[in-house]
Design a protein around this motif. Structure first.
Motif, mmCIF file in Angstrom:
data_model
loop_
_atom_site.group_PDB
_atom_site.id
_atom_site.type_symbol
_atom_site.label_atom_id
_atom_site.label_comp_id
_atom_site.label_asym_id
_atom_site.label_seq_id
_atom_site.Cartn_x
_atom_site.Cartn_y
_atom_site.Cartn_z
ATOM 1 N N GLU A 62 2.292 -3.484 9.421
ATOM 2 C CA GLU A 62 1.321 -3.623 8.340
ATOM 3 C C GLU A 62 1.175 -5.059 7.824
ATOM 4 N N ASP A 80 0.859 -1.179 0.000
ATOM 5 C CA ASP A 80 0.000 0.000 0.000
ATOM 6 C C ASP A 80 0.901 1.237 0.000
ATOM 7 N N PHE A 84 7.352 -0.772 8.926
ATOM 8 C CA PHE A 84 6.251 -0.938 7.970
ATOM 9 C C PHE A 84 5.880 -2.412 7.844
ATOM 10 N N ASP A 119 -4.339 6.520 12.836
ATOM 11 C CA ASP A 119 -5.473 5.645 12.503
ATOM 12 C C ASP A 119 -6.720 6.026 13.292
ATOM 13 N N ARG A 125 1.379 5.898 14.616
ATOM 14 C CA ARG A 125 0.471 5.166 13.721
ATOM 15 C C ARG A 125 -0.906 5.020 14.361
ATOM 16 N N LEU A 174 2.951 7.132 4.842
ATOM 17 C CA LEU A 174 2.749 7.468 6.244
ATOM 18 C C LEU A 174 3.980 7.107 7.065
ATOM 19 N N TYR A 175 4.544 5.936 6.805
ATOM 20 C CA TYR A 175 5.726 5.508 7.559
ATOM 21 C C TYR A 175 6.937 6.368 7.208
ATOM 22 N N GLU A 218 0.232 4.457 -0.275
ATOM 23 C CA GLU A 218 -0.196 5.551 0.595
ATOM 24 C C GLU A 218 0.161 5.261 2.046
ATOM 25 N N ARG A 219 0.005 3.997 2.415
ATOM 26 C CA ARG A 219 0.350 3.607 3.773
ATOM 27 C C ARG A 219 1.851 3.729 4.012
#
Length: 347
Positions: free
Chosen positions: A59, A6, A55, A138, A134, A12-13, A8-9
């Motif tokens: 994830e 992902d 990550f 979320d 994180r 974030l990281y 986009e995810r």
């Protein structure tokens, strides 16, 4: 655990990694200013490893273990593997950087164990840092999604209430025209013309979220004129208003249900001296709308009736405003509905 990355995810990281890097650099600037520039390079190299590792851990590994309790038997192996990556793997990553000349060896360790022990706090702290940030991210996203869902649900309910109110309003008007046509009244053509004006308004102007107050007054005047066609001169209608700005925004057809209620459940059931008094004032964004009509009470029915128009109006007000009051009073000869709205309290 085999699923696509992902992107986009992962971004974030990367952003969390930047925050972690800045935190480390601040500490180095305070404690080791003489080697600060070299430590910038070193921390960039180390944090890049931790971004990827965290990550994968948050994830992929943790979600994989949470999907089924049967995977609890392999949990020690997966978590142990990550522990090795956070300790020996992290220290080995330092040696790779030294070999590639992208990492400055500012300290020499007497043994790998000493080097691993020195780097483990650095890597394990990142687990807490990435995990906390994180979780906060979320939680905020979940809260925003829930709020958006609530807004969409309220909008859907509001549209449903409008879809109920408009046909209800239209059917009552058609009944009036039917009464005139049945009596072969010469006023039937005029009533049809006024109905067409009402329909044009509902089709082309009442579909938006707001209209100007002068438009609401116009449609109210047209509706009153249409209703008065059914009555003789005995019906007295007094409609006045005091509005400082006619272009102020108002949800379309918001006030009509109280006027409609005055005709349908008030003067139509009054045998002697029917009347309707309507007053609207809007000053400093404070709206006051008072509708008083003649009525007669009967022992076999409740004194105040919550018909579909009033019920829908109450619910629309709940969805549209946070500061309002709608009160209804009835005595032996009059029914009074008072609506007050702080227009600045629109949701």
């Amino acid at each position: 655990m085999n699923r696509p990355v992902d992107r986009e995810r992962f971004k974030l990281y990367l952003q969390i990694g930047v925050g972690y890097l800045l935190l480390l650099l601040f500490g180095d600037l305070v404690s080791n200013p003489e080697t600060f520039l070299k430590r910038i390079v070193n921390n960039l190299w180390l944090v890049s490893y931790l971004v990827v590792l965290n990550f994968l851990f948050f994830e992929y590994t943790l979600p994989y273990l949470r999907r089924s309790w049967k995977r609890i038997f392999i949990a020690p192996f997966l978590l142990g593997g990550h522990l090795l990556l956070y300790s020996f793997g992290f220290y080995f990553w330092r040696y790779i950087g030294i070999g590639l000349h992208v990492y400055f060896s500012l300290k020499t360790y007497s043994s790998p164990r000493e080097g691993v022990a020195a780097h483990v706090p650095f890597s394990l702290f990142s687990v807490f840092f990435f995990g906390i940030v994180r979780h906060i991210y979320d939680y905020r996203k979940l809260k925003q999604a829930a709020q958006q869902l609530r807004i969409e649900k309220q909008e859907a309910e509001l549209n449903y209430l409008k879809s109920q109110t408009n046909p209800h309003f239209l059917f009552n008007t058609l009944n009036n025209i039917y009464s005139l046509a049945r009596d072969k009244s010469d006023l039937a053509p005029e009533s049809i013309l006024r109905l067409s004006q009402l329909l044009r308004f509902m089709l082309y102007e009442a579909g938006g979220a707001y209209i100007a107050i002068d438009q609401e007054l116009k449609i109210m005047n047209d509706y009153i004129a249409l209703e008065k066609l059914r009555y003789d001169d005995s019906l007295q209608v007094n409609f006045n208003h005091d509005v400082e700005d006619m272009k102020q925004a108002l949800p379309p057809l918001l006030l009509i249900p109280l006027v409609e209620n005055a005709f349908k459940h008030g003067v139509s059931e009054t045998r002697e001296h029917p009347f309707i008094d309507i007053h609207l004032s809007v000053n400093q964004r404070q709206l006051s709308f008072v509708v008083k009509n003649s009525t007669e009470t009967f022992s076999d029915r409740p004194r105040v009736k919550e018909n579909i128009g009033l019920s829908n109006l109450r619910r629309q007000l709940q969805l549209l405003y946070t500061d309002y009051t709608l009160s209804i009073q009835q005595n032996e000869s009059a029914f009074t509905a008072t609506l007050k709205i702080n227009l600045k309290s629109h949701v």
